[in-house]
Design a protein around this motif. Structure first.
Motif, PDB file in Angstrom:
ATOM      1  N   CYS A 375       0.924  -1.279   0.343  1.00  0.00           N
ATOM      2  CA  CYS A 375      -0.367   0.281   0.270  1.00  0.00           C
ATOM      3  C   CYS A 375       0.859   1.379  -0.085  1.00  0.00           C
ATOM      4  CB  CYS A 375      -0.934   0.221   0.923  1.00  0.00           C
ATOM      5  SG  CYS A 375      -2.427  -1.263   1.074  1.00  0.00           S
ATOM      6  N   SER A 376       2.126   1.272  -0.189  1.00  0.00           N
ATOM      7  CA  SER A 376       2.889   2.263  -0.498  1.00  0.00           C
ATOM      8  C   SER A 376       2.456   3.488  -1.891  1.00  0.00           C
ATOM      9  CB  SER A 376       3.947   1.674  -0.370  1.00  0.00           C
ATOM     10  OG  SER A 376       5.505   2.962  -1.418  1.00  0.00           O
ATOM     11  N   ARG A 378       0.062   5.253  -1.462  1.00  0.00           N
ATOM     12  CA  ARG A 378      -1.513   5.147  -1.727  1.00  0.00           C
ATOM     13  C   ARG A 378      -2.299   6.286  -0.542  1.00  0.00           C
ATOM     14  NH1 ARG A 378       0.767   1.768  -4.261  1.00  0.00           N
ATOM     15  NH2 ARG A 378       0.183   0.095  -5.677  1.00  0.00           N
ATOM     16  N   GLY A 379      -2.045   7.504   0.068  1.00  0.00           N
ATOM     17  CA  GLY A 379      -3.069   8.059   0.586  1.00  0.00           C
ATOM     18  C   GLY A 379      -3.573   8.064   1.203  1.00  0.00           C
ATOM     19  N   LYS A 380      -3.219   7.013   2.607  1.00  0.00           N
ATOM     20  CA  LYS A 380      -3.420   6.601   3.352  1.00  0.00           C
ATOM     21  C   LYS A 380      -3.265   7.391   5.123  1.00  0.00           C
ATOM     22  CE  LYS A 380      -4.793   2.681   0.797  1.00  0.00           C
ATOM     23  NZ  LYS A 380      -6.822   2.514   1.305  1.00  0.00           N
ATOM     24  N   TYR A 381      -4.535   7.563   5.535  1.00  0.00           N
ATOM     25  CA  TYR A 381      -4.180   8.002   6.725  1.00  0.00           C
ATOM     26  C   TYR A 381      -4.086   7.670   7.751  1.00  0.00           C
ATOM     27  CZ  TYR A 381      -4.916  12.167   3.636  1.00  0.00           C
ATOM     28  OH  TYR A 381      -4.619  13.717   2.755  1.00  0.00           O
ATOM     29  N   ASN A 400       3.494   7.615   3.110  1.00  0.00           N
ATOM     30  CA  ASN A 400       1.767   7.886   2.968  1.00  0.00           C
ATOM     31  C   ASN A 400       1.656   8.913   4.415  1.00  0.00           C
ATOM     32  OD1 ASN A 400       0.076   6.120   1.759  1.00  0.00           O
ATOM     33  ND2 ASN A 400       1.187   4.478   2.874  1.00  0.00           N
ATOM     34  N   SER A 401       0.432   9.088   4.753  1.00  0.00           N
ATOM     35  CA  SER A 401       0.085  10.598   6.169  1.00  0.00           C
ATOM     36  C   SER A 401      -0.257   9.490   7.213  1.00  0.00           C
ATOM     37  CB  SER A 401      -0.405  11.288   5.041  1.00  0.00           C
ATOM     38  OG  SER A 401      -0.143  11.830   3.869  1.00  0.00           O
ATOM     39  N   ASN A 422       6.297   8.510   6.959  1.00  0.00           N
ATOM     40  CA  ASN A 422       4.659   8.953   7.879  1.00  0.00           C
ATOM     41  C   ASN A 422       5.110  10.032   8.433  1.00  0.00           C
ATOM     42  OD1 ASN A 422       2.120   7.148   6.198  1.00  0.00           O
ATOM     43  ND2 ASN A 422       4.073   6.080   6.254  1.00  0.00           N
TER      44      ASN A 422
END
Length: 716
Positions: A375-376, A378-381, A400-401, A422
């Motif tokens: 999931c690199s 991919r804009g994950k919070y 991601n974030s 992150n």
């Protein structure tokens, strides 16, 4: 249809009957040049002659991978009447009344007959054939036979050719009374179903079975992995895509083997042998004793195929089968030969239906015993709430974030997680206590505090914080010890600065910065020294007795061993006994494909339990026997080596024989490069402590050479 036999055949039949009754018992006493009478427990026929070359070209006792006298004879043995040319030909001829008459120009006193009728309109096997004694060969190819009947009376029948007919179904009672039937040709028929155990009957002699160019879609494994040795089962050019075990048959492959040809079918996946009645030992044995030809099938080269690649390669070397098996799926492997593909490419994609997160890629990779979750970027919070329900998760959530490294249930099935780049400020302390996680990457985040639970990450387990500054106090002296342990494994992962109220200090030097300045009294020093002496004495007594034993044994062997080794060492069955966790796939691959190959190539007699133990035998008894019959022992030490009770028994036996027989030696390969503090067994711990092990990494690439030198020195 009736069979009209001419009157002159009556006397022939009478003579055949007398001959068969009076003279068959003396066949073995009548030598034939270049042949010997082949008698085998699982073969009913006592009149097969095998070329003497089968004894001359096969090394005595060499049964590995099926290269022995039995497997030579099942291929080349022939009935003596063929070798001595005692076979007469009788033809069937159709009459105007649609009956059949036997026609023979000359019998020449022959007592064995071949019935020949080809390219005709024969619909059933004539029942009147039972009136003729001595029929050993029938060729009714290219007719219109739909059902095989009236053959149970042909007790001497050796060869039956019903190719190019209209047979659709085979029952498991069709041939079970034909004890001498050796060759069966049913190719180019319309066979759609074969009942289980159709060819697995005993007593019998069936060794050559041709079923190619039929309409089979499914085959029962009882008709492939027979309980006796055979030459071949030819099933090419069918429509086979499925394998069954309808009777839940328990296979025992210790005394069987033969070639199975399944090329040009519709096989896309290797079946689940465990669900089809095979044990782990059966599967290993099957790939050595039953070479299978799978050419020209639409093979799906995914993760289900990977566990069998090593067995395929070993089997192909021993049986010299074609090595051009090619992949059909997935597209990026299409046309490539499976033997030339890296094991890492045999993967199975995991969809969102199976809990792969949205906008991520997931796949199973057996070669590395992991399930990759990528999931690199991919804009994950935040961390995903669910992941695939499998063990060995390798999660990549870098770039991601994410702000919080929260605890999730799937982390208890995770081996590695990458959260670098992150915005993580806080890590749930419970995460450090999840023992299955071996690596956490937290580089390039905003971490300002480290919980003391991080100390649970030691030895092989690593946490990578990178270059960070945290708030410290002198109560955090533990961080120095922890960092030293981490740096022994991977230097450069952690550059931690401790911020004190008046100064910033490298965390690796916290103890020095916080050292107490109070002087200690003389009594305190004396008491302290006394306690140290007592502790050291107890420590040496309780924890180093095995180290002392190994060092003293090594000293005696080096300086005194040459005077008594030659008299005390007795020749044994094996030069080297291999002890390792057979459930560890990575070690199994390395041992079977690299270690055994190199040792045997250099003249060592190696005992490989999965290969040399008798399948179905009592494993504990075989361990006792073969350990006692070995001169030295090669132990592959891993973190799961003693998790199996059989490995515990095996190691205890090895140590017992090692202690009771001074010429015997133990060579240990530290496969997982374990610290002595991570090893529970005190005897194995001693080998690591005194440096009497070989590290698997072996940076000078001389591991196999060093092992050979050490073992050869021990076996001299």
């Amino acid at each position: 249809m009736e069979l009209n036999v001419s009157i002159n055949l009556f006397f022939i039949n009478f003579g055949v009957h007398l001959f068969l009754t009076a003279n068959f018992s003396d066949i073995a006493r009548q030598p034939i040049a270049g042949y010997f009478n082949w008698i085998e427990d699982t073969i009913a026929s006592k009149y097969l002659m095998c070329p003497k070359s089968c004894k001359q070209t096969i090394t005595k006792g060499q049964s590995f991978a099926g290269r022995n006298v039995v497997n030579c004879c099942v291929k080349y043995a022939r009935p003596y009447w063929i070798i001595e040319k005692l076979l007469g030909i009788l033809h069937l001829k159709s009459t105007k009344e649609n009956n059949f008459v036997i026609v023979s120009n000359s019998t020449n006193g022959t007592l064995f007959y071949k019935i020949l009728y080809q390219q005709g309109h024969l619909e059933v096997v004539p029942s009147s054939l039972c009136n003729i004694k001595g029929i050993v060969d029938i060729n009714f190819s290219k007719n219109q036979v739909e059902n095989i009947t009236h053959i149970e009376c042909l007790h001497m029948l050796d060869t039956l050719n019903l190719s190019f007919n209209r047979i659709a179904v085979l029952g498991n009672t069709t041939f079970n009374r034909l004890e001498y039937l050796r060759v069966l040709d049913l190719s180019y028929n319309k066979i759609q179903y074969i009942e289980p155990n159709t060819f697995n009957y005993r007593p019998g002699s069936l060794m050559k079975i041709s079923l190619h160019h039929n309409f089979l879609k499914c085959i029962d494994l009882t008709n492939l992995f027979l309980d006796y040795s055979f030459d071949f089962i030819q099933l090419s050019n069918n429509c086979i895509s499925e394998f069954t075990n309808e009777l839940n048959f328990k296979f025992n492959l210790s005394k069987s083997g033969g070639n199975i040809n399944l090329n040009s079918n519709q096989i896309s996946e290797i079946p689940n042998f465990s669900k089809l009645g095979f044990t782990r030992e059966n599967i290993f044995s099957a790939f050595f004793k039953f070479p299978i030809n799978l050419d020209d099938n639409h093979l799906n080269c995914d993760c289900k195929l990977e566990p069998f690649i090593v067995h395929f390669k070993l089997g192909s070397k021993n049986f010299e089968v074609k090595r051009n098996l090619a992949c059909e799926h997935p597209p990026f492997l299409r046309g490539r030969r499976i033997f030339n593909i890296s094991a890492d490419l045999f993967i199975c994609n995991i969809s969102m239906k199976d809990k792969c997160p949205f906008n991520c890629s997931c796949f199973k990779q057996p070669s590395r015993s992991r399930v990759v979750i990528n999931c690199s970027m991919r804009g994950k919070y935040k961390l995903p709430t669910v992941l695939p329900e499998q063990d060995g998760l390798d999660i990549n959530l870098s770039h991601n974030s994410i702000t919080v490294f929260a605890n999730r249930t799937y982390l208890y099935r995770t081996s590695s997680i990458d959260l670098s780049y992150n915005r993580i400020k806080r890590v749930d302390p419970l995460i450090y206590g999840i023992l299955k996680i071996s690596n956490i990457n937290l580089k390039h985040n905003a971490i300002s505090q480290i919980n003391k639970n991080v100390q649970l990450f030691k030895n092989k387990r690593t946490v990578q914080f990178g270059n960070i500054t945290i708030t410290c106090s002198c109560e955090m002296k533990w961080i120095q010890i922890w960092l030293e342990n981490q740096n022994r494994r991977r230097r450069g992962n952690n550059f931690i600065t401790c911020r004190f109220p008046d100064k910033d200090v490298e965390a690796i030097s916290v103890s020095k910065f916080c050292a107490e300045e109070k002087p200690k009294s003389t009594v305190q020093y004396a008491l302290f020294i006394f306690m140290i002496i007592v502790f050291i004495s107890l420590f040496l007594y309780l924890t180093w007795k095995y180290e002392i034993y190994l060092l003293s044994r090594n000293f005696k062997s080096r300086y005194f061993g040459r005077f008594n080794n030659k008299t005390s060492q007795q020749p044994n069955k094996f030069g080297v006994y291999l002890s390792f966790n057979t459930e560890n796939n990575n070690i199994m691959k390395w041992v079977t494909t690299v270690v055994v190959y190199n040792l045997e190539r250099n003249g060592f007699k190696v005992c490989l339990p999965p290969r040399d133990f008798i399948p179905g035998g009592v494993q504990v008894e075989q361990i006792f026997t073969e350990v006692a019959n070995s001169n030295s022992y090669l132990v592959i030490l891993s973190d799961d080596y003693l998790k199996s009770q059989f490995n515990v028994i095996e190691w205890n036996q090895i140590w017992a024989h090692f202690k009771s027989n001074s010429p015997r030696r133990i060579v240990v390969v530290n496969y997982d490069i374990l610290d002595s503090s991570h090893i529970k067994d005190r005897r194995l711990k001693a080998f690591v402590r005194v440096g009497q092990t070989f590290d698997f990494c072996n940076f000078d690439n001389k591991l196999l050479e060093d092992l050979e030198i050490r073992l050869r020195t021990m076996n001299q």
